[in-house]
Design a protein around this motif. Structure first.
Motif, mmCIF file in Angstrom:
data_model
loop_
_atom_site.group_PDB
_atom_site.id
_atom_site.type_symbol
_atom_site.label_atom_id
_atom_site.label_comp_id
_atom_site.label_asym_id
_atom_site.label_seq_id
_atom_site.Cartn_x
_atom_site.Cartn_y
_atom_site.Cartn_z
ATOM 1 N N SER A 154 -19.728 -2.683 -2.004
ATOM 2 C CA SER A 154 -20.842 -3.577 -1.650
ATOM 3 C C SER A 154 -20.751 -4.906 -2.396
ATOM 4 C CB SER A 154 -22.178 -2.935 -2.019
ATOM 5 O OG SER A 154 -22.346 -1.737 -1.358
ATOM 6 N N GLU A 173 0.852 -1.195 0.000
ATOM 7 C CA GLU A 173 0.000 0.000 0.000
ATOM 8 C C GLU A 173 0.884 1.240 0.000
ATOM 9 O OE1 GLU A 173 -3.312 1.077 -0.078
ATOM 10 O OE2 GLU A 173 -2.300 3.021 0.134
ATOM 11 N N THR A 201 -12.108 3.584 0.034
ATOM 12 C CA THR A 201 -12.732 2.683 1.006
ATOM 13 C C THR A 201 -12.945 3.342 2.370
ATOM 14 O OG1 THR A 201 -11.809 0.781 -0.156
ATOM 15 C CG2 THR A 201 -12.389 0.430 2.149
HETATM 16 C C1 LIG Z 1 -18.101 9.443 -3.530
HETATM 17 C C2 LIG Z 1 -18.122 7.949 -3.483
HETATM 18 C C3 LIG Z 1 -19.236 7.299 -2.949
HETATM 19 C C4 LIG Z 1 -19.258 5.899 -2.928
HETATM 20 N N1 LIG Z 1 -20.305 5.277 -2.323
HETATM 21 C C5 LIG Z 1 -20.341 3.940 -2.222
HETATM 22 C C6 LIG Z 1 -21.386 3.293 -1.524
HETATM 23 O O1 LIG Z 1 -22.285 3.938 -0.988
HETATM 24 N N2 LIG Z 1 -21.377 1.941 -1.466
HETATM 25 C C7 LIG Z 1 -20.395 1.208 -2.046
HETATM 26 O O2 LIG Z 1 -20.469 -0.010 -1.987
HETATM 27 N N3 LIG Z 1 -19.369 1.787 -2.705
HETATM 28 C C8 LIG Z 1 -19.311 3.129 -2.799
HETATM 29 N N4 LIG Z 1 -18.268 3.750 -3.435
HETATM 30 C C9 LIG Z 1 -17.278 2.932 -4.133
HETATM 31 C C10 LIG Z 1 -16.289 2.318 -3.163
HETATM 32 O O3 LIG Z 1 -15.797 3.303 -2.286
HETATM 33 C C11 LIG Z 1 -15.159 1.716 -3.982
HETATM 34 O O4 LIG Z 1 -15.676 0.847 -4.960
HETATM 35 C C12 LIG Z 1 -14.214 0.883 -3.135
HETATM 36 O O5 LIG Z 1 -13.848 1.552 -1.963
HETATM 37 C C13 LIG Z 1 -12.993 0.569 -3.982
HETATM 38 O O6 LIG Z 1 -12.104 -0.192 -3.227
HETATM 39 P P1 LIG Z 1 -10.675 -0.462 -3.812
HETATM 40 O O7 LIG Z 1 -10.008 -1.355 -2.854
HETATM 41 O O8 LIG Z 1 -10.783 -0.909 -5.230
HETATM 42 O O9 LIG Z 1 -9.995 0.989 -3.906
HETATM 43 P P2 LIG Z 1 -9.415 1.976 -2.806
HETATM 44 O O10 LIG Z 1 -10.173 1.977 -1.548
HETATM 45 O O11 LIG Z 1 -9.227 3.285 -3.483
HETATM 46 O O12 LIG Z 1 -8.016 1.338 -2.466
HETATM 47 C C14 LIG Z 1 -6.957 1.291 -3.393
HETATM 48 C C15 LIG Z 1 -5.675 1.395 -2.623
HETATM 49 O O13 LIG Z 1 -4.594 1.199 -3.531
HETATM 50 C C16 LIG Z 1 -3.553 2.087 -3.161
HETATM 51 N N5 LIG Z 1 -2.687 2.293 -4.324
HETATM 52 C C17 LIG Z 1 -2.991 2.928 -5.465
HETATM 53 N N6 LIG Z 1 -1.949 2.922 -6.310
HETATM 54 C C18 LIG Z 1 -0.956 2.247 -5.677
HETATM 55 C C19 LIG Z 1 0.381 1.911 -6.022
HETATM 56 N N7 LIG Z 1 0.915 2.263 -7.193
HETATM 57 N N8 LIG Z 1 1.130 1.225 -5.130
HETATM 58 C C20 LIG Z 1 0.615 0.855 -3.928
HETATM 59 N N9 LIG Z 1 -0.649 1.145 -3.555
HETATM 60 C C21 LIG Z 1 -1.424 1.834 -4.414
HETATM 61 C C22 LIG Z 1 -4.295 3.346 -2.724
HETATM 62 O O14 LIG Z 1 -3.494 4.170 -1.897
HETATM 63 C C23 LIG Z 1 -5.489 2.765 -1.998
HETATM 64 O O15 LIG Z 1 -5.304 2.619 -0.612
HETATM 65 C C24 LIG Z 1 -18.183 5.141 -3.452
HETATM 66 C C25 LIG Z 1 -17.057 5.803 -3.956
HETATM 67 C C26 LIG Z 1 -17.008 7.189 -3.952
HETATM 68 C C27 LIG Z 1 -15.774 7.871 -4.434
#
Ligand SMILES: Cc1cc2nc3c(=O)[nH]c(=O)nc-3n(C[C@H](O)[C@H](O)[C@H](O)COP(=O)(O)OP(=O)(O)OC[C@H]3O[C@@H](n4cnc5c(N)ncnc54)[C@H](O)[C@@H]3O)c2cc1C
Length: 504
Positions: free
Chosen positions: A434, A37, A47
């Motif tokens: 979700s 991370e 997230t």
């Molecule tokens: C405004 C908004 C409202 C939302 N509402 C909802 C909701 O009500 N219900 C729902 O289910 N979902 C919702 N979502 C969507 C949900 O938040 C995301 O789908 C989910 O959190 C994505 O998870 P993730 O692990 O893919 O990404 P993230 O949580 O973004 O995690 C990705 C991680 O990768 C890390 N990273 C990136 N690049 C690198 C790299 N090169 N090297 C190392 N680490 C790296 C980042 O720092 C980050 O910690 C919403 C999103 C937004 C923006």
């Protein structure tokens, strides 16, 4: 350069990677897993709880999941699929709670009724038709509908306070909806992984590049952001769960399956209520209709949140535009992602998405006062001084070539896997966290099919997710059984799932 070797490398510590990490460890505890991370803490991008809306998306209240066709009929297929997918997440979380891998559920999920509210003849007709279509189906048969202002006042008092009389309004309600603190969920999953053998969490490390070795494994180079030390991790399987950062990383892997994709970042803001006495008077997620041109995930809603045991009240999201792919990213992110193979679709979408462009410009131009005006559609007596702005996370919408070779903007999520099954990436952000469990199951199916068939992984998945391999949209009895089980395990008002639908 330091080098180490693992079985699975998870890039990013958000909802997706943490879910896949726990799932894989449950399927095979001997797997050596490394999670990398770039930030100093787990789950601090999309997230984290204030970066998203925390809605356990089950299609109860989100009107954009049931579009109206030109002939006036309501298309429910997306709602059925999203609802079934959320039921899969609930089963996996219930399994982890029962096992003691996750703490007391109120730490990450809480019951909050899911309600839709509309005004005006056209929208009321739509909501009525939506209710009639959905409530016939066993997934939605406890949905309630009313056009009676007194009933709506009981369901959502703030929404009715100071509202002019005689206005045509309607609402639906599903009482066992949920608010999910995905940040807490992800951090608890990492805590659990930390207690297992052969799990390594590397915070503050930026993944930079990829090289596929002759034996198909990947050498992934990264840099410690504090010491600037470079290191390389060799892994048999890599998951790019980097949220908005997944697209640039996918491009660096050079796999053919990742070609042609572009990303369109949309930022978000909330109005957050500062007055606890107002917060205490609202107890639901109230979703309305999206304004014209708004991307589907920008449907406004007045939202009860439960964060670390305390209630909060949010309204939004208001969309915005930046060229960053991550909240903690760089303004150069979008420009860096422009490649010869995605330029055409990117330009095409840019030139043809006028409604979206107009919508984003109008959103960016909003003042605090105009945002509170939008809020007054949901809370007519809202006062500017009771609300403050808070910045949400980034969503990077997928742009890809369409059937005609031009370009289209997509608002869903897409799992991309290499043909040899050694690498997977998740692009897009809706319905989001979700549906993380279904999305990660699809990765297991595509990249570990041999283990699924021959090493007992299928049976293990069934023990975690009893409906695995079956269809909740077709099997009413199965749905009833798993829903009753998950709602009681997770403390989500199981009795309310027993009452048949009624219209008021
Ligand atoms: C405004 C908004 C409202 C939302 N509402 C909802 C909701 O009500 N219900 C729902 O289910 N979902 C919702 N979502 C969507 C949900 O938040 C995301 O789908 C989910 O959190 C994505 O998870 P993730 O692990 O893919 O990404 P993230 O949580 O973004 O995690 C990705 C991680 O990768 C890390 N990273 C990136 N690049 C690198 C790299 N090169 N090297 C190392 N680490 C790296 C980042 O720092 C980050 O910690 C919403 C999103 C937004 C923006």
């Amino acid at each position: 350069m330091t080098t180490k070797t693992v079985d699975v490398l998870l890039v990013g510590a958000g909802a997706m990677s943490t879910t896949l990490g726990v799932m894989l460890k449950e399927l095979d505890p001997s797997l050596k897993i490394c999670m990398v991370e770039r930030l100093e803490e787990v789950a601090k991008e999309s997230t984290d709880c204030m970066n998203n809306a925390g809605t356990g998306h089950a299609a109860y209240c989100e009107l954009n999941y049931t579009p109206e066709a030109a002939d006036g009929t309501i298309n429910c297929s997306k709602a059925y699929a999203i609802n079934a997918s959320f039921e899969v997440s609930l089963q996996f979380w219930s399994y982890l709670v029962r096992k003691g891998a996750l703490p007391e559920p109120s730490n990450f999920i809480n019951p909050v009724p899911h309600q839709s509210f509309v005004w005006g003849e056209k929208n009321v007709n739509f909501l009525r038709k939506r209710y009639e279509a959905l409530s016939k189906h066993h997934q939605f048969d406890v949905m309630e509908y009313t056009e009676d202002p007194d009933v709506i006042r009981e369901w959502m008092p703030l929404v009715m306070e100071g509202r002019k009389e005689g206005e045509k309004i309607a609402a639906t309600r599903v009482r066992y909806g949920s608010d999910v603190n995905f940040g807490s969920l992800a951090r608890n999953m990492v805590n659990y992984l930390d207690q297992t053998e052969d799990f390594d969490l590397m915070l503050n490390h930026d993944v930079i590049d990829f090289y596929q070795n002759k034996d198909d494994s990947w050498s992934v180079s990264m840099k410690n952001r504090a010491t600037k030390e470079s290191l390389s991790v060799n892994s048999k399987f890599v998951f790019l769960g980097a949220g908005g950062g997944a697209l640039p990383l996918l491009q660096k892997t050079d796999i053919p399956e990742g070609k042609g994709y572009g990303g369109f970042p949309v930022s978000g803001q909330w109005l957050v209520c500062k007055k606890q006495e107002i917060v205490e008077r609202h107890e639901s997620k109230v979703y309305g209709c999206a304004p014209i041109g708004a991307p589907p995930m920008s449907v406004p809603h007045l939202d009860t949140r439960v964060i670390d045991g305390k209630k909060a009240l949010l309204f939004g999201p208001f969309a915005g535009f930046t060229t960053k792919f991550l909240k903690n990213g760089s303004m150069m992110d979008m420009f860096g992602s422009l490649k010869p193979n995605n330029l055409k679709p990117m330009l095409y979408v840019g030139a043809t998405s006028m409604d979206l462009t107009k919508y984003l410009i109008s959103e960016v131009m909003q003042t605090h006062g105009s945002r509170v005006m939008s809020l007054s559609n949901f809370f007519p007596v809202a006062q500017e001084e009771d609300w403050e702005i808070s910045h949400a996370g980034q969503r990077v919408q997928i742009i890809k070539k369409d059937e005609t070779g031009k370009g289209k903007l997509e608002f869903g999520t897409e799992v991309i896997t290499s043909s040899d099954g050694t690498l997977a990436a998740l692009l897009g952000a809706s319905p989001g966290a979700s549906t993380s469990v279904s999305a990660m199951i699809s990765i297991v199916e595509r990249c570990f099919s041999d283990k699924l068939e021959n090493e007992g992984w299928k049976e293990k998945l069934v023990s975690m997710i009893p409906s695995y391999g079956q269809n909740l949209t077709e099997d009413a009895q199965l749905l009833k059984q798993v829903r009753s089980d998950t709602l009681s395990t997770l403390g989500l008002d199981p009795e309310s799932a027993e009452t048949p639908a009624k219209a008021g």
